[in-house]
Design a protein around this motif. Structure first.
Motif, PDB file in Angstrom:
ATOM      1  N   SER A  10       0.947  -1.415  -0.011  1.00 41.42           N
ATOM      2  CA  SER A  10      -0.046  -0.110   0.177  1.00 41.42           C
ATOM      3  C   SER A  10       0.874   1.293  -0.020  1.00 41.42           C
ATOM      4  N   ALA A  13       2.559   1.844  -3.558  1.00 40.77           N
ATOM      5  CA  ALA A  13       1.307   2.162  -4.553  1.00 40.77           C
ATOM      6  C   ALA A  13       1.042   3.672  -4.288  1.00 40.77           C
ATOM      7  N   LEU A  14       0.957   4.092  -2.992  1.00 37.64           N
ATOM      8  CA  LEU A  14       1.112   5.488  -2.834  1.00 37.64           C
ATOM      9  C   LEU A  14       2.084   6.048  -3.394  1.00 37.64           C
ATOM     10  N   VAL A  16       4.169   5.558  -5.665  1.00 40.48           N
ATOM     11  CA  VAL A  16       4.186   5.359  -7.132  1.00 40.48           C
ATOM     12  C   VAL A  16       2.890   6.620  -7.596  1.00 40.48           C
ATOM     13  N   ALA A  17       1.907   6.581  -7.260  1.00 37.66           N
ATOM     14  CA  ALA A  17       0.872   7.571  -7.538  1.00 37.66           C
ATOM     15  C   ALA A  17       1.277   8.731  -7.109  1.00 37.66           C
ATOM     16  N   THR A  18       1.928   9.104  -6.142  1.00 38.61           N
ATOM     17  CA  THR A  18       2.438  10.488  -5.716  1.00 38.61           C
ATOM     18  C   THR A  18       3.624  10.869  -6.745  1.00 38.61           C
ATOM     19  N   ILE A  20       3.674   9.916 -10.143  1.00 42.88           N
ATOM     20  CA  ILE A  20       3.112  10.122 -11.251  1.00 42.88           C
ATOM     21  C   ILE A  20       2.500  11.530 -11.156  1.00 42.88           C
ATOM     22  N   ALA A  21       1.926  11.824 -10.108  1.00 40.24           N
ATOM     23  CA  ALA A  21       1.162  12.955 -10.149  1.00 40.24           C
ATOM     24  C   ALA A  21       2.220  14.218 -10.217  1.00 40.24           C
ATOM     25  N   ARG A  24       2.757  14.990 -13.532  1.00 39.88           N
ATOM     26  CA  ARG A  24       1.963  15.329 -14.306  1.00 39.88           C
ATOM     27  C   ARG A  24       1.404  17.155 -13.888  1.00 39.88           C
TER      28      ARG A  24
END
Length: 336
Positions: A10, A13-14, A16-18, A20-21, A24
């Motif tokens: 978890s 995953a957070l 990786v999401a951070t 990617i954000a 962007r």
């Protein structure tokens, strides 16, 4: 799936999401805040992996000091990212994909996660560090014994690198200014400080937290032989206290407590203390950084004393370098 594995997945995953954000975003202040969040998630991952020494450093540097320096740097430039030509985007994406594919291919040789027969568990050097170090060095914290005793030369080299950065950054940011420019920067600095200090919560909270931050830094330094901590972590925490005070009350208020001449004197002090201890060891008939010579009748006490001295030197240089970098950025004033 165990609870520990689920928590690690978890957090990753957070993270990786951070990441990617962050890629962007075009608003650099928002990207900086997400970068700080990534540092906090990384620190949480290190805690779950029982790497508490690394977690303390990541939380202090990745989430604290680095975020402040990014924000100060953005105050000198602009708050939004410039438009990148498409041809540079494609070339950058190609390099990133190639590097990512190389890392994925190399990861195939890594052992499975949490396997008990991994090389780090079965290699003979593991027994040396975890068991023999208690007899050779006598320090309960194995990390401190490895960094300060077994690989004391490497740690000295790392400290020299940090010292070099502390000298180079102020030199790169240094510029010749007229007296009127300096006066104008002081007026702007005082104006920004007054804006921050008008918030009573910030003013009171920073004054309350300041002594606790400094006391905790000394605790991390002197308790590093027995638990997570040491000179690197203590130096970062100590510098964070001064940075916090400078953000709220202005850089001039901090310089009255720790002026530039004193800062310049502290930059090489830690390196000289570290290397000087090695010379003292040689003068007493031992090898360079052989702390047992400090107390010949009780080598373990000598090891403990020597590690404490060099950890103090590391803490002095790390704190001085970070505060000097903050001074260098803050003294440039806002430039758009």
């Amino acid at each position: 799936m165990s609870l520990l594995v689920l928590m690690n997945v978890s957090l990753f995953a957070l993270l990786v999401a951070t990441a990617i954000a962050v890629t962007r975003l075009r608003a650099l202040y928002e990207a900086t805040m997400l970068t700080a969040l990534a540092g906090l998630l990384s620190a949480s991952l290190f805690v779950s992996l029982d790497a508490l020494d690394v977690a303390i450093t990541e939380a202090a540097v990745g989430t604290g000091i680095s975020t402040v320096l990014f924000l100060v740097a953005l105050a000198l430039t602009r708050s939004r990212e410039a438009v990148t030509p498409p041809r540079k985007l494609w070339s950058g994406a190609a390099v990133a994909l190639l590097l990512g594919a190389t890392l994925v291919y190399a990861s195939q040789d890594l052992p499975s996660f949490a396997e008990p027969d991994t090389p780090v568990q079965t290699h003979p050097v593991t027994e040396t560090y975890l068991q023999d170090s208690q007899e050779d060095v006598g320090i309960p914290n194995t990390v401190a014994a490895v960094l300060a005793s077994y690989r004391g030369y490497d740690t000295l080299g790392e400290l020299v690198v940090i010292f070099t950065a502390g000298v180079t950054v102020p030199l790169l940011l240094m510029r010749t200014r007229r007296r009127t420019d300096r006066d104008g920067d002081e007026v702007r600095d005082e104006a920004r400080a007054n804006v921050m200090s008008e918030y009573r919560v910030l003013r009171v909270a920073s004054k309350i937290l300041m002594p606790f931050i400094l006391i905790f830094a000394f605790y991390v330094l002197f308790h590093g032989d027995y638990g997570p901590g040491g000179g690197f972590q203590a130096g970062v925490i100590f510098a964070a206290g001064f940075v916090l005070y400078g953000l709220v009350f202005g850089i001039r208020s901090v310089e009255r407590v720790l002026p530039w001449p004193a800062m310049l004197a502290l930059l090489p002090a830690g390196v000289l203390l570290y290397a000087g201890l090695g010379i003292v060891n040689m003068a007493l008939g031992g090898s360079f950084l052989d702390y047992g010579t400090l107390v010949p009748d009780h080598p373990k006490e000598g090891q403990h004393l020597g590690i404490l001295v060099i950890e103090t030197g590391v803490g002095i240089t790390v704190a001085a370098v970070l505060i000097a970098v903050f001074y260098s950025f803050a003294n440039r004033g806002a430039r758009r």
